[in-house]
Design an enzyme around this catalytic site. Structure first.
Site, PDB file in Angstrom:
ATOM      1  N   SER A 125      45.800  66.169 -12.629  1.00  0.00           N
ATOM      2  CA  SER A 125      47.039  65.929 -11.884  1.00  0.00           C
ATOM      3  C   SER A 125      46.997  64.544 -11.217  1.00  0.00           C
ATOM      4  O   SER A 125      46.898  63.543 -11.931  1.00  0.00           O
ATOM      5  CB  SER A 125      47.237  67.061 -10.867  1.00  0.00           C
ATOM      6  OG  SER A 125      48.545  67.030 -10.356  1.00  0.00           O
ATOM      7  N   ASP A 144      53.445  74.759 -16.955  1.00  0.00           N
ATOM      8  CA  ASP A 144      53.075  74.055 -15.732  1.00  0.00           C
ATOM      9  C   ASP A 144      54.358  73.680 -14.977  1.00  0.00           C
ATOM     10  O   ASP A 144      55.159  72.869 -15.461  1.00  0.00           O
ATOM     11  CB  ASP A 144      52.294  72.795 -16.129  1.00  0.00           C
ATOM     12  CG  ASP A 144      51.827  71.975 -14.945  1.00  0.00           C
ATOM     13  OD1 ASP A 144      52.515  71.954 -13.914  1.00  0.00           O
ATOM     14  OD2 ASP A 144      50.763  71.331 -15.073  1.00  0.00           O
ATOM     15  N   HIS A 198      49.315  74.812 -14.143  1.00  0.00           N
ATOM     16  CA  HIS A 198      48.687  73.657 -13.492  1.00  0.00           C
ATOM     17  C   HIS A 198      47.343  74.001 -12.836  1.00  0.00           C
ATOM     18  O   HIS A 198      46.707  73.141 -12.236  1.00  0.00           O
ATOM     19  CB  HIS A 198      49.648  73.128 -12.419  1.00  0.00           C
ATOM     20  CG  HIS A 198      49.452  71.687 -12.041  1.00  0.00           C
ATOM     21  ND1 HIS A 198      49.721  70.650 -12.906  1.00  0.00           N
ATOM     22  CD2 HIS A 198      49.017  71.094 -10.899  1.00  0.00           C
ATOM     23  CE1 HIS A 198      49.461  69.485 -12.305  1.00  0.00           C
ATOM     24  NE2 HIS A 198      49.025  69.732 -11.091  1.00  0.00           N
TER      25      HIS A 198
END
Lengths: 291, 291
Positions: free
Chosen positions: A151, A232, A269
């Site tokens: 991320s 996600d 995620h």
């Protein structure tokens, strides 16, 4: 810059050690990191793979939940887990949001005077931590470095790697990322971070801190692997934009061998996603670190 | 007892789903658990392995840090992760200590009237959760169950397994434990828990909730694997006492094949230790679950 050992845990025959030290690049604050040394580090120097974590994380998330240590032990690779920002700088507002300030350093060097003394994670990761490890005579072969992240840390990994290539330094042999923020100048997280940390805002970021922009102007060969999940929420909300990065890479002439961007059906995620592909990423880097 | 899905994460091709439901055995409180279903559960019923976590933990620790999901996906085994106690019973003092009350249910049925309405983790794990899963028509073969756990959860796994055998129920085919509290009537954690939860105190616990005492009086064949680390502070402090369990097992005639207790040099009490041997434990259970 002397290191203080905070804790040590044996894992997969090697040792995960948490250190702290007074960080010059972070304005004299204490900085923590974890270092995993595989069993083979007791007899020879080992390559090092740096893992950059995402928003709100610390040096612990990847070590505890990533599923990286077993494969790293097998491959004989050290893993460095830095923190995600300075801690306790005491700057007004730095603890107000989860996506800016503490836990959200974005792996850049701040130029806004308000943040410039402390928020220098770019130099912290690329220069200071290797120097600190080298000074401590840890059994690491710094000619063999790679980097990966998740991320915000995927953004960090890609931009540190691409900047290094762009400036001819070739610090890292390969980069990989899980659900990276791939085109931050065009997403809310990135825009907020860049306008906050950088005097030149988005324009300054475009030159230095955007993976999609950086790959457009690169000429050197690259070794890049990106995974993201189709379930996600941050991908769906347009925070990650991996397609923009992929298109820029293809337009710049990079093929599937040099830039692999994989869409993983149904993954989200979380670290459940990361750990699923963790061993795969370690093996990807191993190809280059041990070449 | 209808289940409410709290969240779902894809992992290693399967799904980790967090559920909650109103638990009768826990006095009508909401209870959470995680259930991992491997990819093969989409086409056939799968065996189930229950993981009991340690003091202060929830249903998340093992799922996030144990390193169990990858091996379970490969072997085609579901993993059930219960919580470690009722939550929010509102009993005076239950939140004062980390080793008693909330997060420290010790996998027993309380007989002290103060706790008897809510603290019934024994029945919650052995009876209520399988019934709830069966009622929800989840693809699980309940004729194939095994159990494992860590620390307090290792105590839970051993005692639930041994009790089941002792009463001829054979609910579980095999048991394993990481750093279990192996002889709780003789350690501070166990003594505190038993005198608090049980009207009959240590004497009552000796009959039902002490693995070392239970194995002394057992006659049936067993499949038991225990790992503990020599650098585990709780082992060093005498909270775990695996040697007592081992001696009782050998005195009762169980050999190295039926009761394996392994001392792991340099490992501590953390999930770094657990994850190192996690795949090994999954494979151990797989031998029996798929026999």
């Amino acid at each position: 810059m002397s290191l203080e050992k905070v804790s040590s845990n044996k894992a997969f025959g090697g040792q995960l050690v948490k250190y702290k030290f007074k960080s010059e690049t972070l304005g004299g604050l204490n900085a923590n990191f974890n270092l995993y040394l595989p069993p083979s580090a007791t007899t020879s120097k080992v390559p090092i793979l740096t893992y950059l974590s995402g928003l709100t994380c610390t040096e612990d998330n990847g070590a505890q939940k990533g599923g990286f240590l077993g494969p790293a032990a097998q491959e004989g690779i050290a893993i460095l887990f830095p923190d995600t920002s300075p801690r306790g700088a005491g700057i007004e507002g730095e603890d107000d949001d989860w996506d800016f300030g503490t836990g959200a350093g974005f792996y850049l060097n701040a130029t806004n005077p308000k943040f410039a003394k402390h928020y220098n994670m770019f130099t912290h990761v690329t220069v200071e931590l290797p120097a600190v490890l080298a000074a401590a005579a840890l059994p690491i072969d710094f000619t063999r470095q790679s980097i990966f992240g998740h991320s915000m840390g995927g953004h960090g990994a890609l931009t540190l790697y691409l900047n290094s290539l762009y400036h001819g330094a070739k610090q890292y042999r390969s980069v990989s990322a899980f659900a990276p923020i791939s085109n931050p100048i065009n997403c809310p997280w990135g825009q907020k971070a860049f306008t906050g940390y950088l005097q030149g805002g988005i324009e300054e970021a475009k030159e230095k801190y955007d993976a999609t922009e950086l790959i457009k102007k690169l000429k050197s060969p690259v070794n890049i692997l990106v995974d993201y999940g189709t379930a996600d929420n941050f991908y769906i909300q347009g925070q990650l934009l991996p397609e923009n990065f992929l298109k820029a890479a293809r337009d710049a002439g990079y093929d599937e061998v040099q830039v692999r961007v994989r869409s993983q059906e149904g993954y989200d995620h979380s670290y459940y996603f990361i750990s699923t592909f963790g061993a795969d990423h370690i093996h990807f880097h191993s190809n280059f670190l041990k070449a």
